[in-house]
Write an enzyme that holds these catalytic residues in place. Structure first.
Site, PDB file in Angstrom:
ATOM      1  N   ASP A 131       0.843  -1.194   0.000  1.00 28.91           N
ATOM      2  CA  ASP A 131       0.000   0.000   0.000  1.00 28.91           C
ATOM      3  C   ASP A 131       0.880   1.246   0.000  1.00 28.91           C
ATOM      4  O   ASP A 131       1.720   1.414   0.885  1.00 28.91           O
ATOM      5  CB  ASP A 131      -0.915   0.011   1.220  1.00 28.91           C
ATOM      6  CG  ASP A 131      -2.079  -0.956   1.074  1.00 28.91           C
ATOM      7  OD1 ASP A 131      -2.642  -1.039  -0.027  1.00 28.91           O
ATOM      8  OD2 ASP A 131      -2.413  -1.630   2.063  1.00 28.91           O
ATOM      9  N   GLU A 205       0.248  -3.983 -10.657  1.00 28.45           N
ATOM     10  CA  GLU A 205       1.308  -3.337 -11.440  1.00 28.45           C
ATOM     11  C   GLU A 205       0.786  -2.937 -12.820  1.00 28.45           C
ATOM     12  O   GLU A 205       1.049  -1.824 -13.298  1.00 28.45           O
ATOM     13  CB  GLU A 205       2.477  -4.307 -11.576  1.00 28.45           C
ATOM     14  CG  GLU A 205       3.637  -3.834 -12.413  1.00 28.45           C
ATOM     15  CD  GLU A 205       4.741  -4.865 -12.475  1.00 28.45           C
ATOM     16  OE1 GLU A 205       5.830  -4.525 -12.981  1.00 28.45           O
ATOM     17  OE2 GLU A 205       4.530  -6.008 -12.010  1.00 28.45           O
TER      18      GLU A 205
END
Length: 223
Positions: A131, A205
């Site tokens: 995070d 990603e």
């Protein structure tokens, strides 16, 4: 050494548990789960063999975890995440692929590292896209800080590597700074590098790259 992060370094994500994930949680946890307890884990007993052990903190839905475990059967992997649907998905994937080199924790991997992993026992630690806590007032919640770096240095065996990846430039800079400052680690490559071919692209990603974020892979080794 203990890790005293407060508050939590992750945001709990809501997600519907599918019937297949729920079934996996109910039927496969005994086979693949890291057992409850307070004392240090005996890693050779956990996996039933003596092999290098890597800890992955945060695995999402487990897609990357499965791919890397399948590609490297000689390495044992402890995979930890607080996202219950993802835990169920990983358990199901391990069963379907017949993999026995992964043990799963439905919980905080940083706490496991601090409380149950013996000093000098890990061949590697993976922290992929933690995070980012992008707001400045929340930066203190980020997992990779000086305290975490010192803990990593203690838990890695000599030659063991920490591998981080993030698509937030400021977080990458923070990672480089704290890892460079930690005397028990050596930053590799002088800073961030492009994704190595052997690390699969994660779903998170891919989403970041679609938004124009640059991805940084960062390595540090315990000498």
């Amino acid at each position: 050494m203990t890790l005293n992060h407060a508050p939590a370094t992750y945001k709990l994500r809501r997600g519907r548990i599918t019937p297949g994930q729920r079934l996996a949680l109910g039927t496969l946890a005994d086979r693949f789960a890291v057992g409850d307890g307070d004392g240090p884990l005996d890693l050779s007993t956990l996996f039933g063999r003596d092999a290098p052990v890597v800890l992955e903190i945060g695995f999402g839905m487990g897609i990357t975890t499965l791919a890397m475990a399948e590609a490297d059967p000689g390495t044992d992997l402890i995979a930890a995440d607080v996202h219950t649907p993802g835990v169920g998905a990983l358990l199901r994937g391990l069963h379907e692929r017949g993999l026995d080199n992964v043990r799963v924790l439905n919980g905080d991997g940083a706490e496991l590292l601090a409380q149950r992993i013996p000093s000098g026992s890990l061949a590697g630690i993976r922290v992929y896209f933690p995070d980012p806590w992008p707001k400045a007032r929340h930066h203190k919640r980020r997992l990779v800080d000086a305290e975490f770096a010192a803990l990593v240095a203690d838990r890695l065996a000599p030659g063991g590597r920490l591998h981080c990846a993030t698509d937030w430039e400021h977080y990458a800079q923070q990672m480089v700074a704290v890892l460079t400052a930690e005397p028990g680690l050596e930053l590799e490559h002088g800073g961030p590098v492009e994704r190595p071919e052997w690390r699969p692209v994660t779903k998170y990603e891919a989403r970041g790259m679609a938004r124009g974020h640059a991805v940084a892979d960062i390595f540090a080794v315990r000498p």
